[in-house]
Design a protein around this motif. Structure first.
Motif, mmCIF file in Angstrom:
data_model
loop_
_atom_site.group_PDB
_atom_site.id
_atom_site.type_symbol
_atom_site.label_atom_id
_atom_site.label_comp_id
_atom_site.label_asym_id
_atom_site.label_seq_id
_atom_site.Cartn_x
_atom_site.Cartn_y
_atom_site.Cartn_z
ATOM 1 N N UNK A 1 8.645 14.978 -7.189
ATOM 2 C CA UNK A 1 7.568 15.855 -6.709
ATOM 3 C C UNK A 1 8.133 17.207 -6.294
ATOM 4 N N UNK B 1 8.427 18.610 -3.629
ATOM 5 C CA UNK B 1 8.435 18.508 -2.171
ATOM 6 C C UNK B 1 9.835 18.862 -1.688
ATOM 7 N N UNK C 1 -0.662 11.852 4.330
ATOM 8 C CA UNK C 1 -0.653 10.580 3.589
ATOM 9 C C UNK C 1 0.444 9.655 4.114
ATOM 10 N N UNK C 2 1.660 10.208 4.278
ATOM 11 C CA UNK C 2 2.755 9.371 4.779
ATOM 12 C C UNK C 2 2.416 8.831 6.166
ATOM 13 N N UNK D 1 10.033 6.147 7.873
ATOM 14 C CA UNK D 1 9.926 4.831 7.237
ATOM 15 C C UNK D 1 10.968 3.861 7.779
ATOM 16 N N UNK E 1 -1.517 14.275 -3.873
ATOM 17 C CA UNK E 1 -0.630 13.548 -2.965
ATOM 18 C C UNK E 1 0.527 14.398 -2.434
ATOM 19 N N UNK E 2 1.211 15.186 -3.284
ATOM 20 C CA UNK E 2 2.214 16.084 -2.693
ATOM 21 C C UNK E 2 1.582 17.112 -1.752
ATOM 22 N N UNK F 1 -0.035 6.054 5.872
ATOM 23 C CA UNK F 1 0.573 4.809 5.387
ATOM 24 C C UNK F 1 1.327 4.106 6.511
ATOM 25 N N UNK F 2 2.099 4.891 7.280
ATOM 26 C CA UNK F 2 2.847 4.286 8.378
ATOM 27 C C UNK F 2 1.887 3.696 9.412
ATOM 28 N N UNK G 1 9.991 2.850 11.427
ATOM 29 C CA UNK G 1 8.809 1.990 11.480
ATOM 30 C C UNK G 1 9.080 0.632 10.829
ATOM 31 N N UNK H 1 0.849 -1.195 0.000
ATOM 32 C CA UNK H 1 0.000 0.000 0.000
ATOM 33 C C UNK H 1 0.882 1.241 0.000
ATOM 34 N N UNK H 2 1.966 1.179 0.762
ATOM 35 C CA UNK H 2 2.914 2.307 0.762
ATOM 36 C C UNK H 2 3.397 2.573 -0.658
ATOM 37 N N UNK I 1 3.999 22.965 2.671
ATOM 38 C CA UNK I 1 3.629 21.636 3.157
ATOM 39 C C UNK I 1 2.872 21.613 4.466
ATOM 40 N N UNK J 1 2.002 2.001 -3.495
ATOM 41 C CA UNK J 1 1.008 2.520 -4.439
ATOM 42 C C UNK J 1 0.769 4.016 -4.236
ATOM 43 N N UNK J 2 1.121 4.535 -3.073
ATOM 44 C CA UNK J 2 0.952 5.973 -2.861
ATOM 45 C C UNK J 2 2.260 6.749 -2.989
ATOM 46 N N UNK K 1 1.141 15.571 1.589
ATOM 47 C CA UNK K 1 2.316 14.725 1.816
ATOM 48 C C UNK K 1 2.344 14.139 3.229
ATOM 49 N N UNK L 1 -8.592 0.797 -1.096
ATOM 50 C CA UNK L 1 -7.728 1.983 -1.020
ATOM 51 C C UNK L 1 -6.703 1.961 -2.150
ATOM 52 N N UNK M 1 2.896 8.944 -6.019
ATOM 53 C CA UNK M 1 2.275 10.258 -6.003
ATOM 54 C C UNK M 1 2.959 11.228 -5.053
ATOM 55 N N UNK M 2 3.352 10.731 -3.854
ATOM 56 C CA UNK M 2 3.937 11.666 -2.896
ATOM 57 C C UNK M 2 5.327 12.111 -3.335
ATOM 58 N N UNK N 1 -6.325 4.692 -5.229
ATOM 59 C CA UNK N 1 -5.064 5.339 -5.593
ATOM 60 C C UNK N 1 -4.622 4.965 -6.994
#
Lengths: 474, 334
Positions: free
Chosen positions: A401, A403, B87-88, A415, B80-81, B91-92, A418, A74-75, B151, A77-78, B84, B61, A81-82, B65
């Motif tokens: 991105x 970012x 979302x992160x 990440x 998504x950005x 996910x965690x 975790x 799942x991470x 952000x 798939x996103x 950011x 989900x 985008x991020x 996506x």
């Protein structure tokens, strides 16, 4: 404070980190799902409780790894985008539908039937249960097919046009899905997944044979794993060779990096067995090489000319260090696997398959080898694709991105923390499951902890019951 | 309202997101409610009730996506950005939650930590999803088809309130699910919790509904001006029906009705958001038509989706049916 950690580099590290972790789980669950289907089929066919025991044994292990694969997936798939939004925007119309098909044809299938495969035997009966187990196995293979298609397209893109804003527009889906490197990559990856599982199963079998040679379940799993190793490893070496030829045709710069050829060899390239790539000077230090063998392997011709990295513009050259070493690790493990496979055939012929402790020790050592080889292969091919995300068309530096580096850095740290906590614990629990001997007279059902899904047993919550179980195995 | 390919796809994506919200909503809700059930045995029953289905629930989900990337890549690449951090974090949290639930069965000493992980992971994931919703409702700064805000843009009082609303709403879904799947003392507690979270959910839906029309003039027109107000008015009316059904079901000890009523609350709130958004994908910035992928992508995936989504619904329904009925806490020990 600037360590040269740009947002791009951090995003690359983050992607490499999360996908490496993720890739381990499907590599294992693809093989394990098929193994479970075979075990359950053998149980239904022969009604030999040993197979049922093995099914239950590996089922628990599968459940743990599958959960980890799902959440780390799942991470992924996103994360496109991020962290790689420009890439997603420009290539999304091509790769997105393939990933969409992966979800529709594979993920839902696996998830929908997983519950029945794990907990539903009593509720649906043997036949439907077998169907569910087989469907989960097929789902993992379908999933591999789509995702490898996406990945292969990024290496050997075709079947598209590029519009005024620089976006990839799909024109021919047949060409996109069946791009030139797809069949080679698919075969190579799926065989790798089977071998990964075979050596993991073989190591668990070997471990229990070293403790108790007469454990029939351990004998069965060791024997099955060694058949797999003996038969599939040669196929895999052949598939890898074919994949290499394909890469030479479409990604010659990657081959030059893998082989460590900074310079071209117009009259036949040597095979560099070992060396230290010197990126600054663009040469291979301390090279140990066999003349002409490189050309023989890659072109099947001793004197075939080979291009080196100097044949490519400097901005288009992949880094050498990682592909060069990762490739050697992968190939080395491949030949070690072949060795164990042949040794097992010899032992089988000599009727010492279950008594040859040295073979068992070797198989034990080789237990994690599939995972290492899979990751090494992954690094070879992905780092070898640099500096492009879509080979020759879109650069990694253009894919990022908007970012800021601190945001990417902070999420990278999160990440790492975790993943190490979560998957570290997962590996710990897996080893506890492996340590438990697969014995038939397992009458400690009551110790096995809570029920899962209305009355169907989970694997044990061990702690104390492990040692007892182990002792009873003798 | 023209029925063209982008609109069809917007509908499919909306369906996937809604399916995710209600399905993973109840299993996240079970996690959110963990602190109210301190007994290990109760928690085992609770996780057993979702063990065979959570994985399929979460797959929606991924479809949301993946589908967005396939047919609305610009939306995927800007939202998504923009979101950011939430979302992160989500996910965690989902990573923690997904494994906690498997790992808590593998250990006795460590299980309390995985219970905490399951609770925290579920709660944070729910809260982040609510924040994402709120941030989307209040709008995202987009210049030249790329995210152009900073952000922290997602962090506002409004998004925090929507975060709370979604979390409490998921708790309601979880509580009514437990009311459906369990018996005895556990069910009685679940029913009480459903009552409390139900009341809180209704209040929060009210707050968000009254707040959002004042965020954007377009929303205001949609809800309070003729002729759209005529159709929009059905949403609060049906919401009132669901609230009554929820209350009635809980006070007369119905098992399925409260769960269906809670689902109804979510579906109607979702429809309400849809009414506000249409024809935008990202309010004020990208319409459905502007954001659509090339036609070849939409057609290629639609061919499969139109066959596969009904098939998926059938076998998913079958999987739920296989594990129908109350969880019997004793059964497994024989």
């Amino acid at each position: 404070m600037d360590f040269g950690l740009t947002a791009e580099l951090l995003a690359r590290i983050q992607f490499a980190f999360t996908i490496s972790f993720h890739f381990i789980f499907p590599a294992f669950s693809i093989g394990t799902a098929s193994y479970l289907a075979v075990l359950n089929g053998l149980w239904l066919w022969k009604r030999d409780p040993a197979y049922l025991k093995l099914f239950e044994y590996w089922k628990t292990i599968f459940a743990v790894t599958f959960g980890m694969g799902v959440v780390s997936g799942i991470v992924m798939s996103y994360q496109f985008g991020t962290n790689w939004s420009v890439f997603s925007q420009r290539a999304g119309a091509v790769i997105g539908p393939l990933m969409g098909y992966e979800v529709l044809t594979a993920f839902f299938l696996e998830a929908g039937f997983l519950g029945i495969a794990l907990f539903g035997r009593k509720r649906v009966g043997d036949t439907l249960h077998m169907v569910a187990v087989a469907v989960v196995a097929i789902g993992t293979l379908i999933s591999a097919t789509w995702i490898i298609s996406v990945n292969s397209w990024m290496h050997t893109p075709q079947g598209f046009s590029i519009d005024g804003s620089g976006n990839f527009v799909p024109e021919d889906w047949w060409a996109i899905v069946f791009n030139p490197s797809f069949p080679y990559r698919l075969v190579h990856t799926v065989l790798a997944a089977f071998l990964t599982t075979a050596f993991a199963v073989g190591a668990v079998g070997a471990w229990h044979l070293l403790r108790d040679r007469s454990n029939r379940q351990a004998q069965i799993m060791f024997s099955m794993a060694m058949w797999m190793a003996a038969i599939v490893t040669p196929l895999q070496i052949f598939a890898g060779d074919q994949h290499g030829l394909n890469t030479l045709e479409y990604q010659p710069a990657k081959i030059a990096a893998m082989e460590g050829h900074y310079e071209g060899h117009p009259e036949g390239a040597p095979l560099i067995l070992f060396g230290i790539p010197n990126e600054a000077e663009q040469r291979m230090d301390y090279a140990v090489q066999i003349p002409k063998l490189g050309s023989l392997i890659l072109e099947h011709d001793l004197n075939a000319p080979m291009r080196g990295l100097d044949a490519f513009p400097e901005a288009d050259r992949p880094p050498v260090m990682i592909p060069f070493f990762a490739f050697r690790i992968m190939v080395g493990i491949g030949f070690a696997m072949l060795g164990v496979g042949l040794w097992s055939l010899w032992s089988r012929y000599r009727k010492t398959l279950f008594t040859n402790s040295w073979l068992h020790r070797a198989a034990l050592v080789m237990g994690p080898s599939g995972f290492v080889a899979v990751l090494a292969g992954w690094f070879t091919t992905e780092v070898g694709r640099q500096p492009f995300t879509v080979y020759g068309l879109m650069r990694t530096s253009e894919s990022l991105s908007p970012v800021d580096a601190p945001a990417v850095g902070a999420s990278l740290v999160a990440f790492v923390v975790v993943y190490f906590v979560v998957f570290g614990a997962g590996v710990f629990y897996l080893f506890r499951l492996f340590r438990r001997p697969p014995v038939l007279d397992d009458d400690h059902e009551l110790d096995k902890g809570p029920t899962r899904a209305a009355g169907i047993m989970p694997g044990p919550a061990q702690e104390d019951s492990i040692r007892e179980g182990a002792d009873r195995g003798h | 309202m023209a029925i063209d390919l982008p609109t069809v796809w917007a509908g499919i994506i909306a369906f996937a997101v809604l399916a995710y919200v209600v399905l993973d909503g109840f299993d996240l809700g079970v996690g959110i409610l963990f602190p109210f059930f301190p007994e290990r045995h109760d928690r085992d029953v609770m996780t057993n009730s979702i063990a065979p289905v959570w994985d399929g629930n979460e797959t929606w989900l991924v479809l949301g996506g993946g589908g967005l990337m396939a047919v609305f890549p610009v939306v995927y690449a800007t939202v998504l950005p923009a979101l950011y951090m939430p979302i992160i974090l989500m996910l965690l949290a989902l990573v923690f939650r997904g494994v906690a639930f498997e790992f808590r069965h593998r250990t006795i000493r460590g299980s309390i930590w995985w219970d905490v992980g399951f609770w925290l992971g579920s709660t944070i994931a729910a809260f982040c999803q609510g924040i994402a919703l709120g941030a989307l409702v209040q709008g995202i700064t987009i210049v030249d088809n790329a995210y152009a805000g900073d952000w922290w843009e997602w962090l506002t009082p409004f998004s925090l309130v929507t975060g709370c609303a979604v979390t409490v709403g998921y708790a309601l879904l979880g509580a009514t699910w437990l009311n459906l799947k369990t018996a005895g003392e556990l069910q009685a507690t679940a029913r009480r919790l459903a009552m409390i979270s139900g009341a809180a959910t209704v209040v929060l839906i009210g707050v968000v509904s009254l707040w959002s029309p004042f965020i954007d003039a377009v929303y205001f027109e949609r809800w309070f001006q003729w002729p759209t107000a005529f159709f929009s008015a059905f949403v609060p009316m049906l919401l009132a029906v669901c609230v009554f059904a929820l209350w009635h079901g809980l006070t007369t000890d119905k098992h399925l009705q409260p769960f269906l009523a809670a689902l109804g609350l979510f579906v109607l709130s979702f429809v309400g958001v849809g009414i506000s958004f249409y024809p935008y994908m990202v309010p004020g910035a990208l319409t459905i038509a502007e954001a659509a992928a090339p036609e070849s992508s939409m057609v290629f995936l639609l061919v499969g989706a139109s066959v596969l989504i009904p098939v998926i619904l059938i076998y998913t329904g079958y999987a739920y049916w296989v594990f129908r009925g109350k969880i019997d806490p004793e059964e497994g020990y024989h």
